[in-house]
Every structure is written in C-alpha cells, then in structure tokens.
Design an enzyme around this catalytic site. Structure first.
Site, PDB file in Angstrom:
ATOM      1  N   SER A 175     -11.949-177.173  58.453  1.00 25.80           N
ATOM      2  CA  SER A 175     -10.545-176.966  58.811  1.00 25.80           C
ATOM      3  C   SER A 175     -10.423-176.395  60.204  1.00 25.80           C
ATOM      4  O   SER A 175     -11.336-175.778  60.730  1.00 25.80           O
ATOM      5  CB  SER A 175      -9.915-176.004  57.813  1.00 25.80           C
ATOM      6  OG  SER A 175     -10.516-174.733  57.976  1.00 25.80           O
ATOM      7  N   LYS A 176      -9.249-176.612  60.750  1.00 25.89           N
ATOM      8  CA  LYS A 176      -8.918-176.135  62.087  1.00 25.89           C
ATOM      9  C   LYS A 176      -9.054-174.632  62.176  1.00 25.89           C
ATOM     10  O   LYS A 176      -9.382-174.089  63.220  1.00 25.89           O
ATOM     11  CB  LYS A 176      -7.464-176.504  62.345  1.00 25.89           C
ATOM     12  CG  LYS A 176      -7.259-177.344  63.596  1.00 25.89           C
ATOM     13  CD  LYS A 176      -5.809-177.354  63.949  1.00 25.89           C
ATOM     14  CE  LYS A 176      -5.281-178.765  63.965  1.00 25.89           C
ATOM     15  NZ  LYS A 176      -3.908-178.899  64.360  1.00 25.89           N
ATOM     16  N   ARG A 177      -8.743-173.959  61.069  1.00 30.85           N
ATOM     17  CA  ARG A 177      -8.737-172.505  61.108  1.00 30.85           C
ATOM     18  C   ARG A 177     -10.110-171.933  61.471  1.00 30.85           C
ATOM     19  O   ARG A 177     -10.219-170.879  62.038  1.00 30.85           O
ATOM     20  CB  ARG A 177      -8.268-171.950  59.760  1.00 30.85           C
ATOM     21  CG  ARG A 177      -7.104-171.008  59.941  1.00 30.85           C
ATOM     22  CD  ARG A 177      -6.502-170.616  58.614  1.00 30.85           C
ATOM     23  NE  ARG A 177      -6.094-171.798  57.841  1.00 30.85           N
ATOM     24  CZ  ARG A 177      -6.249-171.894  56.519  1.00 30.85           C
ATOM     25  NH1 ARG A 177      -6.818-170.935  55.843  1.00 30.85           N
ATOM     26  NH2 ARG A 177      -5.838-172.968  55.877  1.00 30.85           N
TER      27      ARG A 177
END
Ligand code: GLU
Length: 479
Positions: A255-257
């Site tokens: 994920s981007k996070r």
C-alpha cells in the site's frame, strides 16, 4: 500449444499512475509472449467513467516505454483487432449484452441505486454477505415491457446459475472451483450504457483472440464469472494465470501508506529502469539458483509461468536499492555522468571538464544507491578544506602518520605522471622509506585527502583531486 498463436494483453485502467504491481503484470505478459514468439497487446480499459483520469493512459504508455516494455498492438501502434481503447468499442459490448438478453442468459434490472443500497444495508445488519436479491430476475415479460415503455433506467445483469459450480485450472494456482451460489448476478451493462469491466474484458479478450490472461491475484474471484460468460457466449476461454500479491514487509497488501507504489515515483527518484525491472521480475517468479541480475533479454529467455509461485511476494525496498547500485556501477562512464551531472552541479561541482566529471562519477559510483547520493560523496571534490573529527585528528597526529605525510610531500612534488596507478606505486615507496605500512599508511593519507575513513580507491582520488590540492591537504595536517 502453437507458439506463434500466443497472444497476451496488458489491460490497465487509466485511473492514475502505473502501479508497481501493474508493471510486474505488464512485464510477465511481455516476457511470456516474447519467450514464446507470441504477440503482446495493450488495451486501455476506460469504461468506468467515474474513475477516469485525463492523461492517465498516455502516462501509462510513456512509463511502460521507459521501463522498456513494448507492445505489438495497442492504441499507438494499432493492429488488426482495434480499436484498443474500450470507450471506442461500446457498441460491441451493447450488442453482446443484447445477445445475452435475447437468449435469456441475462435480464434487465430496474432497481435504483437507493433500493440496492437499502437492501445491502439490511443484509449487512443481518450479518449476511451482501448480494443482489435477484428480484428483477423474477419480472414477467409484460412487467419488463411496461417499465421499458415508461423509460425507466436499467442495467443488464447476467443470470448466474442457482446451483452447480464452475471449475477451471489456473496456470499458477492449479484447480479452482467456485460454487455458483456465492456469485452475484453481475451487472454487465450499466444504466449509462457503458459496460462493466467484466463484460468488456471478456468480449475483448475473445475478439482480440487472447490466449493467455496473466493478471494479478485480485482478479481471481472474478474469473468464475468470466468463465461463465465465455460459456454463455459459446466461446473457448483463454488460459488464466493469476500472479501472487505484492506485500509490504509486514505482509499486508502493498500500500501507498508504507512506501511508494507508483512507478513514476521510483523513476523521479533516479531508479534505473533496468534495476526496477530486474527487481520486479523477481517478485513472484523464481529463476531457480542464486542468480539475481538479469537483463530484459535474459529474463525473456529464462522466464516461465511454471516458476511463478502462489505465495505473496514482499516488496523489499532495500533489495531494490541494491539492484540500483549494481546497475549504476555497471553504466558506461558517459551515461553515469549524464545521470549524475544535475546533482553534481547542484552540489557545486564544475562539470565543464567532461573527462573529469566522468571519472569522478565513476569513482563514486559504488557509493550510490540513487544518483542524488552523489551530492554527499562529492563534497571531497567541492569543499575547500577537509574537516576532521576528533578521532580522525588523533590518527593524523600520530608520529607515524606525520612521518608518512612528510615523506609524501617530498615525493609527490616530483611524481610523474600524476595518475592513479603510479600514485599507488609512489605510496608503496613511502612504505619502504618509512617502514609504516597497511592501515597506518593508508588511513592517515585518506583522512587528510578526503576527511573520511573509507571511500573510493586512494590513487584514483588523489589523481582526481590533483597534485596541488592533495599536497595542500596533507601539508595542513603536518603539526
Ligand atoms: N482493467 C483491469 C485492471 O485495471 C484489468 C484486469 C485484467 O487484466 O483482467 O487491472
């Protein structure tokens, strides 16, 4: 399998950027096809108008080209099966939806989005998996005709069998079976007349004569529906291969996070396409053996779907950094300098002298993870004087170091030529003259010249700094 007839497609939706998972899918498709003398197709799946992003398709194409992934057919190159952009093929999808309606394999659904949302909420409250309750499947012909006459907006849904199961073999995941009772009556045509992904994807894969669908595991649950559509149309389905998920280091879905997921982000930071492609190739495919470095051509030779695993592959940024260092080091000096130059100039290094610029970039290349790292390492060439920390000052102040410095200055004045190898030979004569050797000989010299305990080859550094600077820096350390 007739090798010449292999046709694969990469079918991105232009909703933003190219995800690293998308790059891997495109790469595996390309490797598989190229390895079998097949054909690669790029198809833009832009029928979800609510997620459409202006310019995203062009950006995808450009980013894929940067990575070295090319297609035989697609929006830019054309081909016999075009157009290759789904929004230009909507008539074809409508025609196919009509055909299923006429054959009683699909039905019109007049439920409004409010009604569907309310039904979904009810089911969630009852702790059931939300599925469409199929109420419009039960409408009589007269009821449908009346609603149509009244101009009621509607969708077209597929009639999924109520009992039985769909069985198929996935080239990566093996035998799969899905009971029909867990499959929703999927919407095929939306009320705006656009097809859903499912209908457009199947219709196109058939009409574009795709033989192998290679895509991410997130599409596995849709595959039973797709196979059912093939059955309803009376078409032979392609073979399917679902690629394992990409994971964050904590094994959650990438994920981007937890880091960058857009290929462009890596590109902007200065990752080389060869490094990213090599890294991504190994996320799910195991070449067997210990070898890790592969060019695109080598990957084409080695790649096989049989060696693609089922287990999720962890996206390890340190590994990517390692690949980038390897590829930066292997670049020819002109290319390396070209990539590093903007950073070198920013750090105050004068790049007018091409040869020197190339030599400095090459000398520092093994210290670079990214080209921008050169700004820290280049200090030794740009700063006027070297500053030493306490520990280093103590080393240079030692009597043996002082002896080395004295002798160095004496011989350096007349050393000819002032070249890396010869300078190293000169240092060896200092060893003979002074009796100081090994670390005690090299460390004080390196510290005096660069301010650092470790770094590139000392002869090379001395040559690049130039005789005058070297003598000046060493003289400064004589107490
Ligand atoms: N348009 C889908 C996507 O964005 C394609 C999935 C498939 O390959 O079937 O990933």
């Amino acid at each position: 399998m007739n090798a010449e007839n292999i046709r694969v497609r990469f079918a991105p939706s232009p909703t933003g950027y190219l995800h690293v998972g998308g790059l891997r899918t495109a790469l595996y498709n390309s490797l598989f096809a190229r390895g079998h003398g097949g054909t690669t197709v790029l198809r833009i799946e832009d029928t979800d108008r609510s997620r459409y992003v202006e310019g995203a398709a062009e950006n995808l194409i450009e980013t894929l080209a940067w990575a070295g992934i090319t297609f035989d057919e697609g929006p830019e190159q054309g081909g016999d099966f075009g157009p290759y952009v789904q929004s230009e093929r909507t008539a074809l999808y409508r025609e196919h939806a009509e055909r299923l309606l006429a054959e009683g394999k699909a039905y019109r659904c007049f439920c409004t989005s409010e009604e569907l949302a309310a039904s979904r909420e009810r089911q969630v409250a009852e702790k059931k998996d939300p599925t469409y309750d199929r109420r419009c499947r039960m409408l009589s012909e007269e009821e449908v005709a009346a609603k149509m006459k009244a101009g009621m907006p509607h969708t077209v849904r597929m009639k999924v069998p109520l009992v039985g199961q769909m069985q198929f073999r996935d080239l990566v995941r093996g035998d799969i079976s899905v009971h029909y009772d867990v499959i929703d009556d999927q919407v095929l045509l939306k009320s705006d007349g656009y097809p859903t992904y499912h209908l457009a994807n199947v219709v196109d894969d058939h009409h574009m004569e795709i033989t192998h669908v290679i895509r991410g595991e997130e599409w596995l649950p849709s595959t039973a529906k797709h196979r059912l559509l093939y059955e309803m149309f009376g078409w032979d389905p392609p073979q399917f291969a679902h690629l394992p998920l990409l994971l964050n280091p904590d094994r959650s879905k990438l994920s981007k996070r937890q880091g960058d997921v857009a290929v462009e982000d890596y590109r902007t930071k200065g990752y080389l396409p060869e490094a990213l492609v090599n890294f991504v190739a190994l996320l799910g495919w195991n070449p067997g053996g210990d070898r890790e470095l592969f060019t695109l051509e080598e990957l084409q030779e080695e790649f096989s779907l049989e060696r693609v695993g089922k287990a999720g592959a962890v996206f390890d940024i340190e590994k990517l950094q390692w690949f980038n260092t390897q590829y930066l080091r292997a670049l020819p000096p002109e290319k390396l300098a070209e990539i590093c130059e903007p950073w070198m100039r920013e750090a105050g290094f004068d790049t007018i002298d091409r040869e020197r610029t190339q030599a400095v970039a090459t000398a520092l290349s093994s210290y670079l993870t990214l080209p921008s790292d050169i700004t820290t390492h280049i200090e030794l060439f740009t700063q006027d004087a070297v500053t030493l920390d306490e520990e280093s000052r103590e080393i240079t102040a030692a009597p043996e170091s002082q002896q080395v410095f004295q002798r160095f200055i004496e011989v350096a004045e007349t050393q000819e030529p002032w070249k890396g190898e010869e300078i190293k030979t000169m240092v060896k004569t200092i060893q003979k003259d002074t009796g100081v050797k090994g670390k005690k000989l090299f460390m004080p010299l390196r510290l005096a010249m660069t301010g650092q305990q470790h770094g590139p080859d000392l002869g090379m550094i001395a040559e690049l700094l130039g005789r005058e600077t070297v003598i000046e820096r060493i003289r400064r350390r004589i107490l």
